[in-house]
Design an enzyme around this catalytic site. Structure first.
Site, PDB file in Angstrom:
ATOM      1  N   LYS A 152      -3.744  -0.045  13.987  1.00  0.00           N
ATOM      2  CA  LYS A 152      -4.639   0.982  13.436  1.00  0.00           C
ATOM      3  C   LYS A 152      -6.051   0.524  13.781  1.00  0.00           C
ATOM      4  O   LYS A 152      -6.505  -0.508  13.283  1.00  0.00           O
ATOM      5  CB  LYS A 152      -4.453   1.069  11.925  1.00  0.00           C
ATOM      6  CG  LYS A 152      -5.451   1.964  11.197  1.00  0.00           C
ATOM      7  CD  LYS A 152      -5.098   2.100   9.710  1.00  0.00           C
ATOM      8  CE  LYS A 152      -6.129   2.935   8.954  1.00  0.00           C
ATOM      9  NZ  LYS A 152      -5.770   3.130   7.533  1.00  0.00           N
TER      10      LYS A 152
ATOM     11  N   ASP B 231      -2.634  14.505   6.680  1.00  0.00           N
ATOM     12  CA  ASP B 231      -2.132  13.243   6.145  1.00  0.00           C
ATOM     13  C   ASP B 231      -0.896  13.405   5.261  1.00  0.00           C
ATOM     14  O   ASP B 231      -1.014  13.365   4.044  1.00  0.00           O
ATOM     15  CB  ASP B 231      -3.255  12.555   5.335  1.00  0.00           C
ATOM     16  CG  ASP B 231      -2.940  11.099   5.060  1.00  0.00           C
ATOM     17  OD1 ASP B 231      -1.971  10.593   5.619  1.00  0.00           O
ATOM     18  OD2 ASP B 231      -3.684  10.469   4.282  1.00  0.00           O
TER      19      ASP B 231
ATOM     20  N   GLU C 176       0.854  -1.184   0.000  1.00  0.00           N
ATOM     21  CA  GLU C 176       0.000   0.000   0.000  1.00  0.00           C
ATOM     22  C   GLU C 176       0.895   1.239   0.000  1.00  0.00           C
ATOM     23  O   GLU C 176       1.804   1.365   0.829  1.00  0.00           O
ATOM     24  CB  GLU C 176      -0.910  -0.011   1.237  1.00  0.00           C
ATOM     25  CG  GLU C 176      -1.872   1.156   1.236  1.00  0.00           C
ATOM     26  CD  GLU C 176      -3.090   0.931   2.115  1.00  0.00           C
ATOM     27  OE1 GLU C 176      -3.395  -0.222   2.456  1.00  0.00           O
ATOM     28  OE2 GLU C 176      -3.736   1.926   2.465  1.00  0.00           O
ATOM     29  N   ARG C 177       0.655   2.111  -0.950  1.00  0.00           N
ATOM     30  CA  ARG C 177       1.456   3.324  -1.129  1.00  0.00           C
ATOM     31  C   ARG C 177       2.923   3.004  -1.394  1.00  0.00           C
ATOM     32  O   ARG C 177       3.821   3.761  -1.009  1.00  0.00           O
ATOM     33  CB  ARG C 177       1.339   4.270   0.072  1.00  0.00           C
ATOM     34  CG  ARG C 177      -0.075   4.569   0.517  1.00  0.00           C
ATOM     35  CD  ARG C 177      -0.956   4.993  -0.618  1.00  0.00           C
ATOM     36  NE  ARG C 177      -2.319   5.272  -0.189  1.00  0.00           N
ATOM     37  CZ  ARG C 177      -3.292   5.531  -1.059  1.00  0.00           C
ATOM     38  NH1 ARG C 177      -3.075   5.535  -2.361  1.00  0.00           N
ATOM     39  NH2 ARG C 177      -4.506   5.783  -0.622  1.00  0.00           N
TER      40      ARG C 177
ATOM     41  N   GLU D 228       3.761   9.133  -1.022  1.00  0.00           N
ATOM     42  CA  GLU D 228       2.351   9.098  -1.427  1.00  0.00           C
ATOM     43  C   GLU D 228       1.872  10.451  -1.964  1.00  0.00           C
ATOM     44  O   GLU D 228       1.151  10.507  -2.954  1.00  0.00           O
ATOM     45  CB  GLU D 228       1.486   8.681  -0.228  1.00  0.00           C
ATOM     46  CG  GLU D 228      -0.001   8.691  -0.522  1.00  0.00           C
ATOM     47  CD  GLU D 228      -0.866   8.267   0.675  1.00  0.00           C
ATOM     48  OE1 GLU D 228      -0.297   7.900   1.720  1.00  0.00           O
ATOM     49  OE2 GLU D 228      -2.097   8.305   0.545  1.00  0.00           O
TER      50      GLU D 228
ATOM     51  N   ARG E 275     -11.731  17.787  10.141  1.00  0.00           N
ATOM     52  CA  ARG E 275     -10.933  16.557  10.294  1.00  0.00           C
ATOM     53  C   ARG E 275      -9.610  16.827  11.036  1.00  0.00           C
ATOM     54  O   ARG E 275      -9.133  15.986  11.794  1.00  0.00           O
ATOM     55  CB  ARG E 275     -10.655  15.967   8.909  1.00  0.00           C
ATOM     56  CG  ARG E 275      -9.623  14.859   8.939  1.00  0.00           C
ATOM     57  CD  ARG E 275      -9.548  14.130   7.612  1.00  0.00           C
ATOM     58  NE  ARG E 275      -8.302  13.391   7.490  1.00  0.00           N
ATOM     59  CZ  ARG E 275      -7.897  12.787   6.394  1.00  0.00           C
ATOM     60  NH1 ARG E 275      -8.630  12.824   5.300  1.00  0.00           N
ATOM     61  NH2 ARG E 275      -6.747  12.130   6.356  1.00  0.00           N
TER      62      ARG E 275
ATOM     63  N   TRP F 100     -13.077  13.491   2.402  1.00  0.00           N
ATOM     64  CA  TRP F 100     -12.241  12.819   1.411  1.00  0.00           C
ATOM     65  C   TRP F 100     -12.122  13.661   0.142  1.00  0.00           C
ATOM     66  O   TRP F 100     -11.376  13.320  -0.764  1.00  0.00           O
ATOM     67  CB  TRP F 100     -12.824  11.429   1.062  1.00  0.00           C
ATOM     68  CG  TRP F 100     -12.525  10.387   2.092  1.00  0.00           C
ATOM     69  CD1 TRP F 100     -11.702  10.529   3.172  1.00  0.00           C
ATOM     70  CD2 TRP F 100     -13.024   9.032   2.139  1.00  0.00           C
ATOM     71  NE1 TRP F 100     -11.658   9.359   3.898  1.00  0.00           N
ATOM     72  CE2 TRP F 100     -12.460   8.423   3.295  1.00  0.00           C
ATOM     73  CE3 TRP F 100     -13.887   8.285   1.345  1.00  0.00           C
ATOM     74  CZ2 TRP F 100     -12.740   7.102   3.660  1.00  0.00           C
ATOM     75  CZ3 TRP F 100     -14.154   6.964   1.713  1.00  0.00           C
ATOM     76  CH2 TRP F 100     -13.581   6.375   2.857  1.00  0.00           C
TER      77      TRP F 100
ATOM     78  N   ASN G 187      -3.350  -1.532   7.686  1.00  0.00           N
ATOM     79  CA  ASN G 187      -4.661  -2.092   7.327  1.00  0.00           C
ATOM     80  C   ASN G 187      -4.448  -3.598   7.329  1.00  0.00           C
ATOM     81  O   ASN G 187      -4.116  -4.201   6.314  1.00  0.00           O
ATOM     82  CB  ASN G 187      -5.108  -1.582   5.960  1.00  0.00           C
ATOM     83  CG  ASN G 187      -5.287  -0.075   5.985  1.00  0.00           C
ATOM     84  OD1 ASN G 187      -5.898   0.480   6.898  1.00  0.00           O
ATOM     85  ND2 ASN G 187      -4.715   0.601   5.010  1.00  0.00           N
TER      86      ASN G 187
ATOM     87  N   GLU H  57     -10.539   4.725   9.371  1.00  0.00           N
ATOM     88  CA  GLU H  57     -10.800   4.372   7.971  1.00  0.00           C
ATOM     89  C   GLU H  57     -11.356   2.957   7.821  1.00  0.00           C
ATOM     90  O   GLU H  57     -10.882   2.161   7.018  1.00  0.00           O
ATOM     91  CB  GLU H  57      -9.526   4.532   7.142  1.00  0.00           C
ATOM     92  CG  GLU H  57      -9.030   5.974   7.102  1.00  0.00           C
ATOM     93  CD  GLU H  57      -7.816   6.187   6.208  1.00  0.00           C
ATOM     94  OE1 GLU H  57      -7.022   5.251   6.060  1.00  0.00           O
ATOM     95  OE2 GLU H  57      -7.678   7.294   5.673  1.00  0.00           O
TER      96      GLU H  57
HETATM   97  C1  BDP Z   1      -3.270   7.460   4.198  1.00  0.00           C
HETATM   98  C2  BDP Z   1      -3.168   6.481   3.092  1.00  0.00           C
HETATM   99  C3  BDP Z   1      -3.801   5.144   3.386  1.00  0.00           C
HETATM  100  C4  BDP Z   1      -3.351   4.664   4.762  1.00  0.00           C
HETATM  101  C5  BDP Z   1      -3.646   5.705   5.812  1.00  0.00           C
HETATM  102  C6  BDP Z   1      -3.073   5.361   7.180  1.00  0.00           C
HETATM  103  O1  BDP Z   1      -3.770   7.040   1.945  1.00  0.00           O
HETATM  104  O2  BDP Z   1      -3.439   4.266   2.368  1.00  0.00           O
HETATM  105  O3  BDP Z   1      -3.981   3.479   5.092  1.00  0.00           O
HETATM  106  O4  BDP Z   1      -3.056   6.914   5.448  1.00  0.00           O
HETATM  107  O5  BDP Z   1      -2.079   5.967   7.541  1.00  0.00           O
HETATM  108  O6  BDP Z   1      -2.221   8.350   4.001  1.00  0.00           O
HETATM  109  O7  BDP Z   1      -3.611   4.537   7.892  1.00  0.00           O
END
Ligand code: BDP
Length: 724
Positions: free
Chosen positions: A306, A384, A186-187, A412, A355, A562, A229, A310
């Site tokens: 986490k 973020d 991811e990323r 990212e 946020r 978002w 995640n 999200e």
């Molecule tokens: C965001 C990302 C996402 C991550 C989230 C996180 O877009 O992919 O899961 O942060 O940090 O920057 O949990």
């Protein structure tokens, strides 16, 4: 004859210089070749005539091998490593307990400053002879001392009078891999995950060792292997065995393994009906799970979590809170001295307040209620990982909770592994920010290293930018971000200038003609990306999902926060997010000194202007331009900065192999194209509100707004997969 000799010598020097580079980038800053001929060569060779290395443990044997290989490659000759410390020893590498009293007497007080991981590199006199000493209290300290010595030589530092005492200022210096079990990242923009789960535990890829070596060389001592995640399967016996194999490799390089714990694991892999943290059978399930892990991995670091963020499960699913969740896991880990790293990246779909305010609101009331082995991991800013964010207000607000910094090394929001952006400049800006929590000088660095609040445990994490690409990080200069992260985690007070200098010298050459312009290019690259993406405090105007390229117009996502339009709030009057008392009042989460400064558009640093203020298009900036003109000129400046980077690189051509030169030149050209894309797309879109002409000096867009809005990238790398 004389001229012939000169010619031969000239080519010898050239060939050694070329060898000093590793065109494919695999060797990172560690190099794998002879160092350039230098004034110190004789000195280095004299010190390494007879080396005594105390290698009476597995880690020390590894350290000895690293030292021998490193020195022999650099000096281009084989070396004599003895098993006995004798009167001929010119280099002594040994722990305090192995040193003779005559040596100890002169340096014994230094050991008090070293702790468990620090080291001394010092020239001392033994019976009138100069001897180079590397010493420490522990095996770990020796390992770090060895890598530092190699680094000093590779970067051509004189050792003849060296007296270096160094110890890390932060306990947990950690990489967070967002790696999925199917090896997507991811990323991730540098290929697939390094962890080959299919072939583990039997197959130990050489890359695991090279990865560990690179981390140890910059002081990283913890890695979390899996995505935040999380997938609960990583906690099943089949995977624990694989994790154990990795932990066995990393242990000798001083690295502890952590895993991400999916909060609902007791249901998904444990067969329970609930994951309620206050339910006794849930606590028992985690206790048993943790004991299973420690049986296999006795130095397991702990869990990174986490939760209720999200869509991830967490204690709130059961009407409990973050403290209940974190402490439940902490209870399971504490008999083994394991830690819980609980993330504060939360914002709720049921909460329509700004946020940027939500994590603070959710966590600060819990200050002092977490168990001793819990650290709360906070992103550097409240939204973020944007190209620029003001520091997260939580850093100035929790005295009794160890706050762990979370930086994002993977790019990212800064152009993936395609753009050259030197992130230590961003990290430094955050660490140097003053929270004023205990009066002037209460910097974020002091919160993080625990000195402001006397924390018993401290940490810094970085979301890794590493993958299976041959050069590890995609862009060769993205290696500098991994390197710089490690150095800052070790010492949050280091300057980005020092880090760039060290990295360039270790990676390319120590020649000033190369080092100085390239350093300048790196140090300005972060401001360039801010200018061509998010100038003057704009933020989160990235296109949806992949975050590749601009999308300030996006307004159709299910959650307001978002959508980029939520963040820039452009209208015919002006642009920016009002976070002063007339708006969301996010400024109240900062200390009074900052609140006052930020509430006033005239006193706030202009780089944060539109983060905190909604201002008219005709608002006058400090440089006399209107806000509209100022924004447009900043976008243009970003483009010019990338053009200048290309010129710098072209001028450095003679120092580089063809592959090295071409690779970066191609990447920089994409960066330039994309900087223009950002400029044109954003300005055309904002112009629909400002209704003003572009000022002089700003190039006219080549395409229409509709064209930019029509661009789609369904296969951009690193997109967040649907993992469950
Ligand atoms: C965001 C990302 C996402 C991550 C989230 C996180 O877009 O992919 O899961 O942060 O940090 O920057 O949990």
């Amino acid at each position: 004859m004389k001229s012939l000799k000169f010619i031969v010598l000239f080519f010898a020097v050239i060939s050694i210089q070329l060898q000093a580079q590793s065109p494919d980038g695999y060797d990172l800053w560690l190099g794998n070749s002879a160092i350039e001929v230098s004034e110190f060569e004789k000195e280095y060779k004299t010190f390494t005539t007879s080396v005594y290395f105390q290698s009476d443990s597995e880690m020390l044997t590894v350290a000895e091998q690293e030292m021998k290989n490193g020195l022999e490659k650099m000096l281009g000759q084989s070396l004599d490593f003895t098993k006995e410390l004798n009167s001929n020893s010119t280099l002594i590498v040994a722990k305090k307990n192995a040193l003779k009293t005559e040596i100890l007497n002169s340096i014994s007080s230094d050991f008090d400053k070293l702790g468990e991981e620090g080291f001394i590199i010092k020239t001392i006199k033994v019976k009138g002879r100069k001897v180079l000493l590397v010493s420490a209290n522990s095996d770990n300290g020796i390992l770090y001392g060895v890598f530092r010595l190699l680094h000093l030589m590779r970067t051509q530092v004189s050792l003849s009078e060296i007296n270096l005492i160094d110890a890390p200022k932060v306990d947990i210096r950690m990489l967070n891999h967002w790696d999925n079990l199917d090896r997507t990242v991811e990323r991730g923009y540098a290929g697939f995950s390094l962890w080959n789960w299919q072939k583990l535990p039997e197959y130990i890829d050489q890359r695991y060792i090279d990865y560990a070596r690179a981390n140890a060389s910059i002081g990283i001592n913890a890695v979390s292997l899996t995505n935040v995640n999380a997938n609960a399967l990583i906690l099943t016996p089949m995977y624990i065995e694989k994790v154990k194999a990795l932990a066995n490799v990393f242990r000798n390089y001083g690295i502890k393994v952590y895993l991400t714990a999916r909060f609902s694991a007791p249901i998904e892999i444990g067969g329970l009906e609930t994951a309620d943290p206050l339910n006794a059978s849930v606590q028992t399930w985690w206790n048993t799970k943790v004991s299973e892990i420690y049986k296999e991995i006795p130095d397991f670091g702990g869990f990174l979590v986490k939760a209720n963020s999200e869509g991830q499960p967490g204690p709130q699913n059961y009407g409990r809170n973050h403290v209940d969740g974190a402490n439940m896991l902490a209870t399971a880990l504490s008999p083994y001295k394991g830690n819980v790293i609980w993330r504060a990246f939360v914002y709720s779909e049921h909460d329509d307040t700004d946020r940027a305010k939500q994590a603070y609101a959710e966590f600060v009331p819990y200050d002092g209620r977490f168990k001793d082995n819990v650290l709360v991991q906070v992103k550097n800013g409240a939204i973020d990982f944007q190209p620029r964010e003001p520091f997260h207000p939580m850093f100035g607000a929790m005295e009794k909770t160890p706050l762990m910094m979370e930086f994002q090394i993977t790019q990212e929001y800064t152009g993936f592994s395609t753009h050259l952006v030197f992130l230590p400049k961003l990290f430094e800006e955050v660490l140097d920010s003053d929270t004023y929590q205990k009066g002037k000088g209460s910097t974020v660095a002091k919160v993080i290293d625990g000195s402001l609040h006397n924390n018993k445990i401290t940490g810094v994490a970085g979301v890794a930018n590493i993958g299976t690409d041959l050069n590890w990080t995609g862009h060769p200069f993205a290696q500098a971000n991994w390197y710089g992260f490690g150095r800052l985690a070790w010492d949050p007070y280091l300057s980005s200038n020092t880090i760039a200098d060290e990295w360039i010298k270790a990676t390319y050459t120590t020649n000033k003609e190369f080092v100085e312009p390239i350093k300048k290019m790196m140090l300005s690259s972060r401001e360039a990306v801010v200018n061509y993406m998010d100038p003057l405090g704009l933020h989160h105007i990235f296109d949806t999902g992949h975050h590749y390229g601009p999308g300030p117009w996006v307004n159709n996502l299910s959650r307001p926060d978002w959508n980029p339009v939520y963040y820039h709030k452009a209208d015919t009057e002006g642009i920016g997010f009002d976070r002063t008392p007339s708006g969301s009042n996010a400024t109240e989460q900062y200390a009074k000194e900052i609140e006052k400064l930020y509430n006033n558009p005239k006193t706030i640093p202009e780089e944060y202007l539109l983060w905190f203020h909604h201002l008219p298009w005709d608002y006058k900036l400090k440089n006399g331009h209107t806000l509209w003109d100022g924004i447009a000129l900043k976008y243009q400046e970003g483009v010019h900065q990338v053009e200048a980077m290309i010129t710098t690189w072209e001028n450095a051509k003679s120092f580089l192999s063809e592959e090295e030169f071409n690779e970066v030149v191609m990447l920089l050209k994409i960066q330039l194209k994309e900087a223009k894309w950002w400029r044109d797309a954003c300005l055309l879109y904002f112009q629909t509100f400002s209704q003003r002409e572009l000022p002089e000096g700003v190039e006219k867009p080549k395409e229409t707004l509709e064209y930019y809005q029509s661009l789609k990238f369904p296969f951009a790398p690193g997109i967040r997969p649907r993992w469950n």
